[in-house]
Design an enzyme around this catalytic site. Structure first.
Site, short mmCIF file in Angstrom:
data_model
loop_
_atom_site.label_atom_id
_atom_site.label_comp_id
_atom_site.label_asym_id
_atom_site.label_seq_id
_atom_site.Cartn_x
_atom_site.Cartn_y
_atom_site.Cartn_z
N ASP A 33 0.72 -1.35 0.14
CA ASP A 33 0.05 -0.07 -0.02
C ASP A 33 0.95 1.14 0.02
O ASP A 33 0.58 2.26 -0.55
CB ASP A 33 -0.97 0.17 1.32
CG ASP A 33 -2.11 -0.90 1.06
OD1 ASP A 33 -1.95 -1.62 0.19
OD2 ASP A 33 -2.73 -1.24 2.10
N GLU A 35 3.70 1.62 -1.30
CA GLU A 35 4.52 2.03 -2.70
C GLU A 35 3.46 2.34 -3.38
O GLU A 35 3.71 3.38 -4.25
CB GLU A 35 5.08 0.52 -3.18
CG GLU A 35 6.38 0.25 -2.63
CD GLU A 35 6.71 -1.30 -2.68
OE1 GLU A 35 7.58 -1.48 -3.53
OE2 GLU A 35 5.87 -2.40 -2.33
N TYR A 36 2.34 1.85 -3.20
CA TYR A 36 1.04 2.38 -4.25
C TYR A 36 0.87 3.82 -3.96
O TYR A 36 0.65 4.72 -4.94
CB TYR A 36 -0.07 1.53 -3.90
CG TYR A 36 -1.51 2.09 -4.66
CD1 TYR A 36 -1.60 1.62 -5.86
CD2 TYR A 36 -2.34 2.82 -4.01
CE1 TYR A 36 -2.73 2.10 -6.64
CE2 TYR A 36 -3.48 3.37 -4.79
CZ TYR A 36 -3.72 2.94 -6.18
OH TYR A 36 -4.62 3.20 -6.84
N SER A 82 -32.55 -10.47 -21.90
CA SER A 82 -32.87 -11.01 -20.58
C SER A 82 -32.43 -12.56 -20.82
O SER A 82 -32.13 -12.88 -21.84
CB SER A 82 -34.46 -10.88 -20.20
OG SER A 82 -34.46 -10.92 -19.02
N LEU A 83 -33.23 -13.44 -19.84
CA LEU A 83 -32.89 -14.96 -20.00
C LEU A 83 -34.27 -15.65 -19.62
O LEU A 83 -34.94 -15.13 -18.61
CB LEU A 83 -31.80 -15.07 -19.21
CG LEU A 83 -30.35 -14.95 -19.46
CD1 LEU A 83 -29.45 -15.26 -18.13
CD2 LEU A 83 -29.86 -15.59 -20.69
N ASP A 118 -26.96 -11.72 -8.77
CA ASP A 118 -28.05 -11.15 -8.50
C ASP A 118 -27.53 -9.35 -8.20
O ASP A 118 -27.28 -9.22 -6.91
CB ASP A 118 -28.74 -11.41 -7.14
CG ASP A 118 -30.20 -11.09 -7.23
OD1 ASP A 118 -30.58 -10.35 -8.33
OD2 ASP A 118 -30.89 -11.37 -6.25
N ARG A 137 -29.37 -0.76 -17.60
CA ARG A 137 -29.87 -1.62 -18.46
C ARG A 137 -31.41 -1.06 -19.06
O ARG A 137 -31.68 -0.98 -20.26
CB ARG A 137 -30.39 -3.37 -18.22
CG ARG A 137 -31.14 -3.97 -19.07
CD ARG A 137 -31.14 -5.44 -18.47
NE ARG A 137 -31.93 -6.18 -19.48
CZ ARG A 137 -32.99 -6.56 -19.73
NH1 ARG A 137 -33.94 -5.83 -18.85
NH2 ARG A 137 -33.73 -7.10 -20.52
N GLU A 179 -22.43 -7.44 -14.87
CA GLU A 179 -23.52 -7.11 -13.48
C GLU A 179 -22.59 -6.56 -12.36
O GLU A 179 -21.70 -7.07 -11.89
CB GLU A 179 -23.60 -8.80 -13.15
CG GLU A 179 -25.02 -8.67 -12.26
CD GLU A 179 -26.13 -8.61 -13.16
OE1 GLU A 179 -26.10 -8.56 -14.46
OE2 GLU A 179 -27.27 -8.61 -12.69
N LYS A 296 -24.87 -21.32 -21.28
CA LYS A 296 -24.97 -20.80 -22.52
C LYS A 296 -24.31 -21.57 -23.49
O LYS A 296 -23.23 -22.22 -23.54
CB LYS A 296 -24.08 -19.34 -22.69
CG LYS A 296 -24.63 -18.43 -21.34
CD LYS A 296 -23.61 -17.22 -21.36
CE LYS A 296 -24.39 -16.03 -20.45
NZ LYS A 296 -23.53 -15.04 -20.19
N LYS A 320 -32.33 -21.66 -12.32
CA LYS A 320 -32.43 -20.80 -11.03
C LYS A 320 -32.13 -21.76 -9.95
O LYS A 320 -32.61 -22.94 -10.13
CB LYS A 320 -33.95 -20.19 -11.28
CG LYS A 320 -34.29 -19.31 -12.24
CD LYS A 320 -33.45 -17.93 -12.00
CE LYS A 320 -34.28 -17.15 -10.94
NZ LYS A 320 -34.87 -15.91 -11.17
S1 IVH Z 1 -26.61 -13.24 -20.13
C1 IVH Z 1 -27.96 -12.55 -23.84
N1 IVH Z 1 -25.03 -13.96 -17.93
O1 IVH Z 1 -29.68 -12.07 -15.41
C2 IVH Z 1 -27.50 -12.23 -22.69
N2 IVH Z 1 -26.92 -12.63 -17.62
O2 IVH Z 1 -32.43 -12.79 -15.79
C3 IVH Z 1 -28.60 -12.44 -21.79
N3 IVH Z 1 -27.15 -11.87 -15.09
O3 IVH Z 1 -30.59 -9.14 -16.92
C4 IVH Z 1 -28.02 -12.25 -20.08
N4 IVH Z 1 -25.44 -12.90 -14.70
O4 IVH Z 1 -28.72 -8.79 -15.50
C5 IVH Z 1 -26.18 -13.25 -18.33
N5 IVH Z 1 -23.55 -14.65 -16.42
C6 IVH Z 1 -24.71 -13.68 -16.61
C7 IVH Z 1 -25.33 -13.17 -15.78
C8 IVH Z 1 -26.81 -12.49 -16.29
C9 IVH Z 1 -26.34 -12.02 -14.25
C10 IVH Z 1 -28.47 -11.20 -15.06
C11 IVH Z 1 -28.77 -10.21 -16.41
C12 IVH Z 1 -29.83 -10.46 -16.84
C13 IVH Z 1 -30.53 -11.06 -16.13
C14 IVH Z 1 -31.59 -12.19 -16.76
#
Ligand code: IVH
Length: 673
Positions: A33, A35-36, A82-83, A118, A137, A179, A296, A320
């Site tokens: 710290d 040095e920083y 969203s997802l 979250d 967003r 996030e 994904k 979830k």
């Molecule tokens: S992907 C096409 N990846 O979850 C991309 N979302 O319920 C769509 N979130 O609004 C989102 N971690 O705010 C993605 N690793 C992650 C995430 C993530 C948190 C949130 C994000 C989104 C919400 C969807």
């Protein structure tokens, strides 16, 4: 010469930004710290001499000016999607079957698993490697411009690539999504501090992060422990174009962005699900709140070709975790007397299981919260248990009311000792200020004997508890009339130990007046103010006769503290305590030979807040006083400087509102010459 200095300046900016990254993103600093601080000071010195050189990517430029009334709107370069949710493995497999039918390539697809934090989704824009804009967003098409606030988040690089040695080309434009959140430990630390200051605590990390990022004053955002993790490229030009999600994570990481270290890539969905499920149990071990994991499809072309259903891309799914919010009956409200005498309402619940844990109690934060949420006894209430956070009541289920629910009235008397409770102006908490309150007795005695107070060597918490339990100590004055044969009745006490302890107690009778005043634990009176009171009044008898007006003549004593002091001395229980102390020959008089030191700080008044990098509070006080300055506990118009450390308290806000000059530890040292 100027050229050389300018190149040193550029070099320093890069170095400080890099060490920031090592500290805030990688959690692996490579310099101390000290040095920083040296690098940062050199940088600040150059900027002070050449303000026209300062660029927005300088690490000194994180917290800028206050935003006007509201935030501007920002149109996202591509929709911020969203997802869709999957509640368990069967749901996830059903998703896979659905998308398989749409495209043969899905059968052989790889999957990336990431945490679903979250927090608050944010969109960060970089132009020519410089952080240019940051937005919320919003509705997915248009968000709000919170650039100034996001700049204060140290995990966000101001310039990419962070490390000059990566040799990665600087993308012309790059827009990434991530996030923003507050780690659970930091959230709890923040709440503990607020609670000790009698201020309102925050409900949960998510709301606190979201609220802090939507503050108009970036200084305030800067004081919150917000960090972030990025996971998506929204658009880019002139940089690398990853073809898979896995490459995106690696690429963003190599540019210096914070990226989760628990994501993994799998060759088939079952392995991805199996990994995801390990977090169902293991989510408490995560340093942040996660409401699930995201699975994904790795191949970005395939994912894009699959298209969307509304705002949800078909190429990914949110797996979830079981909800940690349940409803149960609120049977009653208990009141606990906390460490500082604060009264805290606690919900007595009908036992309910939340995420494998049986919950019978939950916090209700404070009495205002019960009123604001209109929580009634007998209500069905929604309770949340998330991560390591203490379970809390979110609010009542109004529709489930039968009409028999009862409104709650906060207590006017302390549930432990029966004394009237008190409220201090500007604070949300109610306090029991009775020094002899049994609920606080252990804490009071512990504070009384502590090093910064009466410093009674050998009297630790264990012995304090033993003495109280045996009924030998009912208030702090009883310590001074303890007898050897009484001590010998306690477990673990032999002649020698009892004699030693009696010796230290005897010695403590000679402690100075400022120590005794600090030891009494009067609300708002710390060591510094105790010194001021001792110097002004000379003994406890004079102090006990003072008025609030007179007290306010003392630097740093405002109306609230003045009232708290007068009130403390007016209480019969406390007067009795003072009499007992006097009878036990604990009645120090102030030595009048204390000459003030002269130095660079003569005539200046300082207030210290937060954790300083190198100085402890005592060190800082000693340093200031040895240079002729004065340290006070609270900020007023007369304060010359606020010395600001990490995670400052409300003093920071006050100093800003009064326009008090704010400096850090390094500047303090510089000021002393
Ligand atoms: S992907 C096409 N990846 O979850 C991309 N979302 O319920 C769509 N979130 O609004 C989102 N971690 O705010 C993605 N690793 C992650 C995430 C993530 C948190 C949130 C994000 C989104 C919400 C969807």
């Amino acid at each position: 010469m100027a050229d050389k200095l300018l190149s040193r300046y550029e070099d320093l900016k890069a170095q400080v930004n890099f060490h920031n990254y090592r500290y805030h993103v990688l959690d692996a600093p490579v310099i101390s710290d000290l040095e920083y601080d040296r690098l940062l000071n050199e940088l600040k010195k150059i900027e002070a001499d050449h303000p026209d050189w300062i660029t927005p990517d300088s690490p000194t430029q994180r917290a800028g000016a206050k935003a006007s009334e509201k935030f501007e709107k920002v149109r996202h370069p591509a929709p911020i999607l969203s997802l869709a949710n999957a509640f368990g493995a069967d749901d996830a497999r059903a998703w896979f079957e659905r998308v398989k039918k749409l495209d043969d390539r899905v059968e052989k697809a790889k999957f990336v698993v990431e945490p679903k934090i979250d927090g608050l989704s944010v969109v960060l824009h970089y132009r020519d490697g410089q952080f240019a804009q940051g937005a919320t967003r919003g509705d997915g098409e248009v968000g709000e411009d919170i650039t100034s606030n996001l700049r204060t988040v140290k995990a966000i690089p101001l310039r990419i690539p962070v490390s000059q040695s990566t040799n990665l080309p600087i993308p012309k434009t790059l827009v990434v999504r991530g996030e923003a959140f507050i780690p659970i430990k930091d959230f709890e630390k923040l709440n503990r501090k607020l609670e000790e200051a009698g201020e309102k605590t925050y409900l949960n990390p998510r709301n606190t992060a979201a609220g802090s990022l939507r503050q108009l004053d970036p200084q305030l955002t800067a004081s919150r422990p917000i960090t972030l993790l990025v996971y998506q490229i929204v658009s880019s030009e002139g940089g690398k174009v990853p073809t898979s999600q896995w490459e995106i994570l690696e690429y963003l990481k190599s540019l210096g962005f914070p990226v989760t270290d628990i994501s993994k890539r799998f060759d088939d969905l079952d392995s991805a699900i199996a990994y995801t499920e390990t977090f169902k149990e293991g989510r408490d071990a995560l340093p942040y709140e996660a409401d699930g994991m995201v699975i994904k499809i790795d191949d970005l072309t395939l994912a894009a070709d699959l298209g969307f259903v509304g705002k949800d891309p078909r190429g990914a799914i949110a797996f979830k975790f079981p909800a940690r919010e349940v409803t149960t009956a609120l049977l009653g409200i208990d009141v606990e007397v906390g460490r500082t005498g604060v009264l805290t309402p606690r919900a007595a619940l009908e036992a309910v299981e939340i995420g494998g844990v049986v919950v019978r109690n939950a916090t209700l934060h404070n009495f205002d919260y019960i009123e604001e949420k209109d929580i009634r006894i007998g209500d069905r209430v929604l309770v949340k248990r998330a991560g390591e956070v203490i379970p809390y009541v979110i609010g009542p289920v109004v529709d489930a009311r039968s009409g028999k629910e009862k409104k709650y009235k906060p207590p006017t008397k302390c549930p432990a000792c029966g004394q009237e409770v008190e409220h201090f102006e500007g604070e949300v908490a109610w306090y029991c200020v009775n020094a002899a309150c049994p609920a606080q007795l252990v804490r009071n005695v512990e504070h009384f004997v502590s090093r910064g107070a009466m410093d009674i060597v050998g009297l630790g918490i264990k012995i304090v508890e033993q003495l109280i339990e045996a009924g030998l100590v009912k208030d702090v004055a009883d310590l001074f009339t303890l007898k050897k044969d009484q001590m010998l009745t306690l477990e673990g006490f032999a002649e020698k130990k009892a004699e030693n302890l009696l010796g230290s107690i005897e010695q403590a009778k000679g402690q100075s007046l400022n120590r005794l005043i600090a030891a009494l634990g009067i609300h708002g009176v710390g060591e510094v103010m105790a010194g001021d009171l001792a110097r002004t009044y000379g003994n406890l008898s004079a102090l006990s006769k003072t008025t609030a007006d007179e007290l306010q003549q003392i630097e740093g004593v405002g109306p609230n503290i003045a009232e708290s002091i007068v009130d403390w001395f007016a209480r019969p229980a406390n007067q009795k305590l003072l009499k007992k102390l006097k009878a036990a020959s604990v009645d120090p008089q102030m030595k009048t030979d204390e000459k003030k030191k002269e130095g660079a700080f003569t005539g200046l008044t300082f207030v210290v807040t937060g954790t300083l990098p190198n100085f402890s509070r005592d060190d800082a006080k000693e340093f200031i006083e040895s240079n002729g300055g004065k340290v006070t506990d609270s900020v007023s118009k007369k304060t010359s400087y606020l010395v600001l450390g990490e995670n400052p308290g409300s003093k920071f806000e006050k100093a800003k509102s009064l326009g008090v000059k704010i400096i850090d530890e390094a500047e303090l040292k510089k000021l002393a010459g």
